[in-house]
Design a protein around this motif. Structure first.
Motif, short mmCIF file in Angstrom:
data_model
loop_
_atom_site.label_atom_id
_atom_site.label_comp_id
_atom_site.label_asym_id
_atom_site.label_seq_id
_atom_site.Cartn_x
_atom_site.Cartn_y
_atom_site.Cartn_z
N ALA A 81 -27.01 -60.21 68.11
CA ALA A 81 -27.32 -61.18 67.05
C ALA A 81 -26.47 -62.42 67.28
CB ALA A 81 -27.05 -60.58 65.67
N PRO A 82 -26.93 -63.33 68.15
CA PRO A 82 -26.13 -64.52 68.47
C PRO A 82 -25.72 -65.33 67.24
CG PRO A 82 -27.97 -64.29 70.00
CD PRO A 82 -28.18 -63.26 68.93
N ASP A 83 -26.57 -65.37 66.21
CA ASP A 83 -26.22 -66.14 65.01
C ASP A 83 -24.99 -65.57 64.32
OD1 ASP A 83 -28.35 -67.74 65.49
OD2 ASP A 83 -29.68 -66.80 64.01
N ALA A 84 -24.77 -64.26 64.45
CA ALA A 84 -23.59 -63.63 63.85
C ALA A 84 -22.43 -63.54 64.84
CB ALA A 84 -23.94 -62.23 63.33
N GLY A 85 -22.64 -64.07 66.03
CA GLY A 85 -21.59 -64.02 67.05
C GLY A 85 -21.65 -62.78 67.92
N VAL A 86 -22.66 -61.92 67.71
CA VAL A 86 -22.80 -60.69 68.49
C VAL A 86 -23.72 -60.99 69.67
CG1 VAL A 86 -23.41 -58.25 68.42
CG2 VAL A 86 -22.55 -59.38 66.36
N VAL A 87 -23.15 -61.35 70.81
CA VAL A 87 -23.96 -61.76 71.95
C VAL A 87 -24.36 -60.58 72.82
CG1 VAL A 87 -22.93 -64.05 72.00
CG2 VAL A 87 -21.91 -62.23 73.36
N ARG A 88 -23.76 -59.41 72.58
CA ARG A 88 -24.13 -58.20 73.31
C ARG A 88 -24.48 -57.10 72.32
NH1 ARG A 88 -21.65 -57.09 78.18
NH2 ARG A 88 -22.80 -55.12 78.01
N GLY A 89 -25.44 -56.27 72.68
CA GLY A 89 -25.77 -55.14 71.84
C GLY A 89 -24.62 -54.14 71.78
N ARG A 90 -24.66 -53.28 70.78
CA ARG A 90 -23.57 -52.32 70.56
C ARG A 90 -24.10 -50.90 70.49
NH1 ARG A 90 -20.96 -56.44 71.01
NH2 ARG A 90 -18.87 -56.82 70.21
N LEU A 91 -23.24 -49.97 70.89
CA LEU A 91 -23.46 -48.55 70.65
C LEU A 91 -22.38 -48.11 69.67
CD1 LEU A 91 -24.98 -45.92 71.31
CD2 LEU A 91 -23.33 -45.56 73.16
N CYS A 92 -22.78 -47.62 68.50
CA CYS A 92 -21.84 -47.24 67.45
C CYS A 92 -21.83 -45.72 67.29
CB CYS A 92 -22.22 -47.90 66.12
SG CYS A 92 -21.21 -47.36 64.72
N LEU A 93 -20.65 -45.12 67.33
CA LEU A 93 -20.47 -43.70 67.04
C LEU A 93 -19.79 -43.58 65.69
CD1 LEU A 93 -19.10 -42.40 70.49
CD2 LEU A 93 -21.48 -42.81 69.81
N PRO A 94 -20.52 -43.20 64.64
CA PRO A 94 -19.89 -43.06 63.33
C PRO A 94 -18.82 -41.96 63.37
CG PRO A 94 -22.28 -43.09 63.14
CD PRO A 94 -21.96 -42.92 64.59
N VAL A 95 -17.69 -42.24 62.74
CA VAL A 95 -16.60 -41.27 62.67
C VAL A 95 -16.59 -40.72 61.25
CG1 VAL A 95 -14.11 -40.96 62.84
CG2 VAL A 95 -15.28 -42.50 64.42
N ARG A 96 -16.90 -39.42 61.10
CA ARG A 96 -17.05 -38.85 59.78
C ARG A 96 -16.14 -37.64 59.62
NH1 ARG A 96 -21.80 -41.36 58.15
NH2 ARG A 96 -21.78 -40.26 56.16
N TYR A 97 -15.87 -37.31 58.36
CA TYR A 97 -15.15 -36.09 58.03
C TYR A 97 -15.75 -35.53 56.75
CZ TYR A 97 -11.45 -32.86 56.63
OH TYR A 97 -10.75 -31.75 56.23
N ARG A 98 -16.30 -34.35 56.84
CA ARG A 98 -16.95 -33.69 55.70
C ARG A 98 -18.00 -34.61 55.07
NH1 ARG A 98 -12.08 -30.29 52.61
NH2 ARG A 98 -11.64 -28.89 54.38
N GLY A 99 -18.77 -35.26 55.92
CA GLY A 99 -19.87 -36.09 55.46
C GLY A 99 -19.50 -37.49 55.04
N ILE A 100 -18.22 -37.81 55.02
CA ILE A 100 -17.77 -39.14 54.57
C ILE A 100 -17.35 -39.96 55.78
CG2 ILE A 100 -16.09 -40.41 53.18
CD1 ILE A 100 -15.92 -37.96 51.37
N VAL A 101 -17.89 -41.18 55.89
CA VAL A 101 -17.55 -42.03 57.01
C VAL A 101 -16.09 -42.48 56.90
CG1 VAL A 101 -18.32 -44.19 55.92
CG2 VAL A 101 -18.31 -43.98 58.41
N GLN A 102 -15.37 -42.36 58.00
CA GLN A 102 -13.96 -42.75 58.05
C GLN A 102 -13.73 -43.98 58.93
OE1 GLN A 102 -11.72 -41.09 56.19
NE2 GLN A 102 -13.25 -39.59 55.52
N GLY A 103 -14.67 -44.23 59.85
CA GLY A 103 -14.52 -45.36 60.75
C GLY A 103 -15.65 -45.38 61.76
N TYR A 104 -15.46 -46.20 62.80
CA TYR A 104 -16.51 -46.35 63.80
C TYR A 104 -15.88 -46.52 65.19
CZ TYR A 104 -18.94 -47.62 59.50
OH TYR A 104 -19.43 -47.62 58.21
#
Length: 466
Positions: A81-104
């Motif tokens: 999304a160049p307009d948001a400054g994201v010039v490269r695509g991303r791969l995101c791995l959600p970091v969860r604990y007991r169903g609650i997101v803790q980070g990425y």
């Protein structure tokens, strides 16, 4: 703990063949994998900014969250999304604990297309490592929540045995950090919850604003300060009118070596002028803080009492930014003087809060102010808690006399030197003398008298804190 995160991020980087970045759920950087210095594809502006500033922008965060990463249980591919400054695509791995997101965990997507990049087996192995990261983040969050609760209790407890017990509990929770060197930071107004991670902080909490511990000041219903019995109506008949003021001001401003341009010009905007407070009541210092008003308190570890710059940098990073350049007034931060141990934590918090209020009142101090640098506001902030406006100056603080109040404040800031004050205000001396005469008529004060000057100067400065 930090080393554990780095090891896990390096493990994910090795599994997926690309440098990974770990952020908490507030998009603050925790750890990042090394990349080949000759591989420009391993970096892009967003990743560079995240590493250098340890956080992502609001636009980047909004773009990423729009793909449901907070709800996802597996890898998510996000296009550029160049307009948001994201010039490269991303791969995101959600970091969860007991169903609650803790980070990425973030990686640059090496190629476009649904089948590009790491295969299913590698991604599954990386997600298993991400689960271990989630356990660590959840444990840290729980410990941080407990510590935040103890810190808040120590700041808001009443004086006496309640505060002593709260400080003992906080000291126990901090362990060795409790006896170390630290500084307290106050950021206000604070719009949200406690940040998930503040690098360098021993404890963080959100407290009501104004803070409950201000009760050490004068009682709200108590008598006025010394001199308040000299009401304007009593002083207006003292025989000193506008004509006398013009003559005496002329004597004060002429024939002196210091009577030349170079005084501090008043660069404050009109909405922060001393006359910004109405005649009735005493403003936000004494009144109900209202729903949602809060301040962020941070206990920051220090290596040396001579180096507070890292604390100021941390406070600057914590300042919430307005959504637009014309948005709400930006928050300010105050930094207390360094201290060892927690015995005087209440005094440190009072200093930090006073510095934050002074920064809001006096733009020349900047958005982050140290208590040692706020000058008269060190005293005024403590007097302002529970104060009532002095009767003799109340009328001058009405919005209808904004220009007269500003004139008086600049004149007093310039030590009563008419030439400097007229230059700073951009007016003729005779105009200055006329305005000062009007100030005397309205207040009943004699600006040839040192105590009257002091009362007026303190009232004008204290009004900025409201």
């Amino acid at each position: 703990m930090k080393g554990d995160y780095q090891d896990l991020v390096d493990e994910i980087s090795a599994l997926l063949g690309a440098p990974a970045t770990l952020e908490n759920r507030d998009f603050r950087l925790i750890a990042f994998g090394a990349h080949d210095g000759d591989d420009d594809a391993a970096m892009d502006p967003v990743r560079t900014r995240s590493i250098l500033t340890r956080q992502s922008t609001a636009a980047v965060r909004s773009w990423f969250e729009g793909f449901g990463i907070a709800r996802a249980t597996g890898p998510v591919r996000i296009p550029a999304a160049p307009d948001a400054g994201v010039v490269r695509g991303r791969l995101c791995l959600p970091v969860r604990y007991r169903g609650i997101v803790q980070g990425y965990v973030w990686l640059l997507d090496p190629e476009s297309g649904p089948d590009a990049g790491p295969g299913p087996a590698a991604l599954a192995a990386a997600m298993e490592v991400a689960e271990r990261v989630g356990v660590l983040l959840a444990e840290e969050a729980k410990a941080g929540a407990d510590l935040s609760r103890e810190f808040r209790a120590a700041l808001t407890a009443d004086r006496g045995w309640q505060r002593d017990m709260a400080l003992t509990a906080l000291r126990t929770a901090l362990g060795a950090d409790g006896d170390g060197l630290h500084a307290v930071v106050c950021v206000t107004p604070w719009p949200g919850e406690v940040p998930g991670s503040v690098p360098g902080a021993a404890a963080v909490c959100v407290v009501p604003w104004p803070w409950p511990g201000r009760a050490s000041g004068p009682d709200r219903g108590g008598p006025d300060r010394a001199g308040s019995d000299r009401a304007g109506s009593d002083r207006a008949t003292s025989g000193r009118g506008a004509s006398g003021r013009a003559a005496s001001a002329g004597r004060a401003g002429s024939g002196r070596a210091a009577d030349h341009p170079g005084g501090r010009p008043d660069t404050r905007s009109g909405d922060r002028s001393a006359a910004g407070t109405g005649a009735g009541g005493s403003g936000g210092v004494d009144g109900d803080p209202g729903p949602g008003q809060a301040a962020l308190a941070v206990l920051v570890r220090l290596r040396s009492a001579d180096s507070v710059a890292p604390v100021e940098a941390l406070a600057s990073r914590l300042l919430p930014r307005p959504a637009t350049p014309t948005g709400p007034v930006a928050a300010t931060a105050g930094v207390a003087e360094p201290r060892r141990g927690l015995t005087t934590l209440g005094d440190a918090w009072a200093e930090a809060a006073a510095a934050a209020r002074a920064a809001s009142a006096q733009p020349r101090l900047g958005q982050v102010a140290r208590w040692s640098a706020i000058g008269p506001y060190r005293l005024l902030a403590s007097l302002a808690a529970g104060r009532r406006q002095d009767p003799s100056t109340r009328v001058l603080l009405d919005a209808t006399h904004r220009e007269l109040a500003r004139t008086a404040e600049v004149f007093l800031d310039c030590a009563g030197q008419a030439g400097r004050a007229a230059t700073a205000l951009g007016i003729h001396r005779q105009t200055l003398y006329y305005r000062l005469g009007r100030v005397e008529q309205l207040t009943g004060l004699d600006l040839d008298e040192g105590e009257d000057r002091l009362l007026l100067h303190m009232s004008l400065k204290a009004a900025r804190l409201d």
